[in-house]
Design an enzyme around this catalytic site. Structure first.
Site, PDB file in Angstrom:
ATOM      1  N   ILE A   9     -20.850  86.112 -23.583  1.00  0.00           N
ATOM      2  CA  ILE A   9     -20.143  86.770 -24.691  1.00  0.00           C
ATOM      3  C   ILE A   9     -21.107  87.442 -25.675  1.00  0.00           C
ATOM      4  O   ILE A   9     -20.740  88.406 -26.343  1.00  0.00           O
ATOM      5  CB  ILE A   9     -19.196  85.765 -25.405  1.00  0.00           C
ATOM      6  CG1 ILE A   9     -18.098  86.495 -26.171  1.00  0.00           C
ATOM      7  CG2 ILE A   9     -19.970  84.805 -26.314  1.00  0.00           C
ATOM      8  CD1 ILE A   9     -16.944  85.608 -26.620  1.00  0.00           C
ATOM      9  N   ASN A  22     -18.457  74.256 -34.323  1.00  0.00           N
ATOM     10  CA  ASN A  22     -18.033  72.917 -34.743  1.00  0.00           C
ATOM     11  C   ASN A  22     -17.829  72.930 -36.258  1.00  0.00           C
ATOM     12  O   ASN A  22     -18.145  73.916 -36.923  1.00  0.00           O
ATOM     13  CB  ASN A  22     -19.037  71.849 -34.289  1.00  0.00           C
ATOM     14  CG  ASN A  22     -20.430  72.126 -34.808  1.00  0.00           C
ATOM     15  OD1 ASN A  22     -20.616  72.363 -36.001  1.00  0.00           O
ATOM     16  ND2 ASN A  22     -21.416  72.119 -33.937  1.00  0.00           N
ATOM     17  N   GLY A  30     -23.659  74.967 -26.004  1.00  0.00           N
ATOM     18  CA  GLY A  30     -22.699  75.854 -25.347  1.00  0.00           C
ATOM     19  C   GLY A  30     -22.699  77.256 -25.921  1.00  0.00           C
ATOM     20  O   GLY A  30     -23.749  77.817 -26.271  1.00  0.00           O
ATOM     21  N   VAL A  31     -21.515  77.801 -26.074  1.00  0.00           N
ATOM     22  CA  VAL A  31     -21.388  79.185 -26.534  1.00  0.00           C
ATOM     23  C   VAL A  31     -21.894  79.330 -27.976  1.00  0.00           C
ATOM     24  O   VAL A  31     -22.483  80.350 -28.345  1.00  0.00           O
ATOM     25  CB  VAL A  31     -19.925  79.683 -26.339  1.00  0.00           C
ATOM     26  CG1 VAL A  31     -18.962  79.048 -27.304  1.00  0.00           C
ATOM     27  CG2 VAL A  31     -19.861  81.194 -26.420  1.00  0.00           C
ATOM     28  N   ASP A  32     -21.707  78.299 -28.770  1.00  0.00           N
ATOM     29  CA  ASP A  32     -22.179  78.293 -30.159  1.00  0.00           C
ATOM     30  C   ASP A  32     -23.708  78.469 -30.208  1.00  0.00           C
ATOM     31  O   ASP A  32     -24.238  79.314 -30.952  1.00  0.00           O
ATOM     32  CB  ASP A  32     -21.764  76.948 -30.780  1.00  0.00           C
ATOM     33  CG  ASP A  32     -21.890  76.908 -32.292  1.00  0.00           C
ATOM     34  OD1 ASP A  32     -22.094  77.962 -32.902  1.00  0.00           O
ATOM     35  OD2 ASP A  32     -21.780  75.800 -32.852  1.00  0.00           O
ATOM     36  N   SER A 115     -12.702  75.231 -26.745  1.00  0.00           N
ATOM     37  CA  SER A 115     -12.450  73.798 -26.468  1.00  0.00           C
ATOM     38  C   SER A 115     -12.554  73.397 -24.995  1.00  0.00           C
ATOM     39  O   SER A 115     -12.447  72.213 -24.683  1.00  0.00           O
ATOM     40  CB  SER A 115     -11.075  73.327 -26.992  1.00  0.00           C
ATOM     41  OG  SER A 115     -11.107  73.164 -28.383  1.00  0.00           O
ATOM     42  N   GLY A 117     -15.061  73.504 -22.952  1.00  0.00           N
ATOM     43  CA  GLY A 117     -16.365  73.029 -22.487  1.00  0.00           C
ATOM     44  C   GLY A 117     -16.575  71.589 -22.902  1.00  0.00           C
ATOM     45  O   GLY A 117     -15.836  70.687 -22.459  1.00  0.00           O
ATOM     46  N   VAL A 118     -17.532  71.374 -23.784  1.00  0.00           N
ATOM     47  CA  VAL A 118     -17.878  70.013 -24.245  1.00  0.00           C
ATOM     48  C   VAL A 118     -16.665  69.316 -24.882  1.00  0.00           C
ATOM     49  O   VAL A 118     -16.517  68.095 -24.770  1.00  0.00           O
ATOM     50  CB  VAL A 118     -19.048  70.094 -25.256  1.00  0.00           C
ATOM     51  CG1 VAL A 118     -19.308  68.749 -25.908  1.00  0.00           C
ATOM     52  CG2 VAL A 118     -20.314  70.580 -24.566  1.00  0.00           C
ATOM     53  N   TYR A 119     -15.774  70.069 -25.508  1.00  0.00           N
ATOM     54  CA  TYR A 119     -14.619  69.463 -26.175  1.00  0.00           C
ATOM     55  C   TYR A 119     -13.535  68.995 -25.212  1.00  0.00           C
ATOM     56  O   TYR A 119     -12.578  68.351 -25.622  1.00  0.00           O
ATOM     57  CB  TYR A 119     -14.042  70.409 -27.233  1.00  0.00           C
ATOM     58  CG  TYR A 119     -14.822  70.425 -28.541  1.00  0.00           C
ATOM     59  CD1 TYR A 119     -16.026  69.732 -28.682  1.00  0.00           C
ATOM     60  CD2 TYR A 119     -14.361  71.123 -29.643  1.00  0.00           C
ATOM     61  CE1 TYR A 119     -16.746  69.747 -29.868  1.00  0.00           C
ATOM     62  CE2 TYR A 119     -15.080  71.138 -30.847  1.00  0.00           C
ATOM     63  CZ  TYR A 119     -16.269  70.455 -30.949  1.00  0.00           C
ATOM     64  OH  TYR A 119     -16.968  70.470 -32.136  1.00  0.00           O
TER      65      TYR A 119
HETATM   66  P1  ADP Z   1     -16.249  73.687 -26.918  1.00  0.00           P
HETATM   67  O1  ADP Z   1     -17.124  72.719 -27.659  1.00  0.00           O
HETATM   68  O2  ADP Z   1     -15.255  74.392 -27.843  1.00  0.00           O
HETATM   69  O3  ADP Z   1     -15.633  73.118 -25.708  1.00  0.00           O
HETATM   70  P2  ADP Z   1     -18.325  75.031 -25.335  1.00  0.00           P
HETATM   71  O4  ADP Z   1     -19.339  75.993 -25.824  1.00  0.00           O
HETATM   72  O5  ADP Z   1     -18.808  73.706 -24.849  1.00  0.00           O
HETATM   73  O6  ADP Z   1     -17.249  74.879 -26.529  1.00  0.00           O
HETATM   74  O7  ADP Z   1     -17.480  75.690 -24.174  1.00  0.00           O
HETATM   75  C1  ADP Z   1     -16.444  76.628 -24.373  1.00  0.00           C
HETATM   76  C2  ADP Z   1     -16.425  77.588 -23.200  1.00  0.00           C
HETATM   77  O8  ADP Z   1     -17.454  78.566 -23.393  1.00  0.00           O
HETATM   78  C3  ADP Z   1     -16.707  76.946 -21.845  1.00  0.00           C
HETATM   79  O9  ADP Z   1     -15.738  77.441 -20.922  1.00  0.00           O
HETATM   80  C4  ADP Z   1     -18.098  77.434 -21.497  1.00  0.00           C
HETATM   81  O10 ADP Z   1     -18.261  77.581 -20.090  1.00  0.00           O
HETATM   82  C5  ADP Z   1     -18.128  78.773 -22.176  1.00  0.00           C
HETATM   83  N1  ADP Z   1     -19.457  79.352 -22.497  1.00  0.00           N
HETATM   84  C6  ADP Z   1     -20.644  78.719 -22.689  1.00  0.00           C
HETATM   85  N2  ADP Z   1     -21.605  79.619 -22.979  1.00  0.00           N
HETATM   86  C7  ADP Z   1     -21.003  80.843 -22.985  1.00  0.00           C
HETATM   87  C8  ADP Z   1     -21.457  82.185 -23.220  1.00  0.00           C
HETATM   88  N3  ADP Z   1     -22.740  82.464 -23.498  1.00  0.00           N
HETATM   89  N4  ADP Z   1     -20.549  83.199 -23.132  1.00  0.00           N
HETATM   90  C9  ADP Z   1     -19.250  82.945 -22.848  1.00  0.00           C
HETATM   91  N5  ADP Z   1     -18.754  81.708 -22.637  1.00  0.00           N
HETATM   92  C10 ADP Z   1     -19.626  80.675 -22.694  1.00  0.00           C
END
Ligand code: ADP
Length: 168
Positions: A9, A22, A30-32, A115, A117-119
């Site tokens: 993203i 968070n 993760g994405v954050d 939510s 991924g890790v959540y």
């Molecule tokens: P949460 O804590 O809200 O679950 P995560 O970051 O662990 O957030 O995961 C949310 C989603 O984002 C997951 O499906 C993960 O595969 C995806 N993700 C992780 N990194 C990226 C990225 N760089 N671009 C797009 N999606 C991502």
């Protein structure tokens, strides 16, 4: 128009990308983590002034070094079995992100699978919520991108979107 893509993203050239943050808004995994790494350390400095964010709410920052002009940070619910308001909270994340986007004149927006991924939110159920709210807002944006992070997730999103359009 809703587009389902498989991408990082942080690479998308849109008016705004949404961050699955968070409650501290001070970065995470993760994405954050990817968004903070790509936007640069000024994002963290800016986020320190925002006083966190509650689950279901959304707050806006500039995109700094990202190709996206703005970031909308929202905090998804942690999955606790489904009986802890997870569905309304996840719905609120998408709706509040769209409302913030409309307020700032955003015309193109990309969402990760908040939510899921890790959540720990079950992928299919989270996709149903994400895409249902995207359908509600479809007419008010030029581009709504559901940014998946694997081909498998993108495939799931495509089949969920197809079934939601049939039942609409
Ligand atoms: P949460 O804590 O809200 O679950 P995560 O970051 O662990 O957030 O995961 C949310 C989603 O984002 C997951 O499906 C993960 O595969 C995806 N993700 C992780 N990194 C990226 C990225 N760089 N671009 C797009 N999606 C991502």
């Amino acid at each position: 128009m809703i587009e389902i893509v498989c991408a990082d993203i942080t690479t998308l050239e849109v008016d705004a990308i949404v961050n699955a943050a968070n409650t501290s808004l001070l970065g995470g995994g993760g994405v954050d983590g990817a968004i903070h790494a790509a936007a640069g350390p000024v994002l963290l400095d800016y986020c320190r002034t925002l006083d966190g964010c509650r689950s279901g709410e959304a707050k806006l920052t500039p995109g700094f070094d990202l190709p996206a002009r703005r970031i909308i940070h929202t905090v998804g619910p942690v999955w606790k079995g489904g009986g802890h308001y997870e569905a309304p909270l996840l719905t609120a994340c998408y709706r509040n992100s769209f409302e913030v986007a409309l307020h700032y004149g955003v015309r193109s927006i990309a969402f990760p699978a908040i939510s899921s991924g890790v959540y720990g939110y079950p992928k299919e159920q989270s996709a149903e919520i994400a895409l249902s709210v995207m359908l509600e807002y479809e007419d008010r944006f030029e581009r709504i991108i559901a940014c998946c992070f694997s081909d498998r997730d993108a495939g799931l999103y495509r089949s969920v979107l197809k079934s939601l359009r049939v039942t609409q």
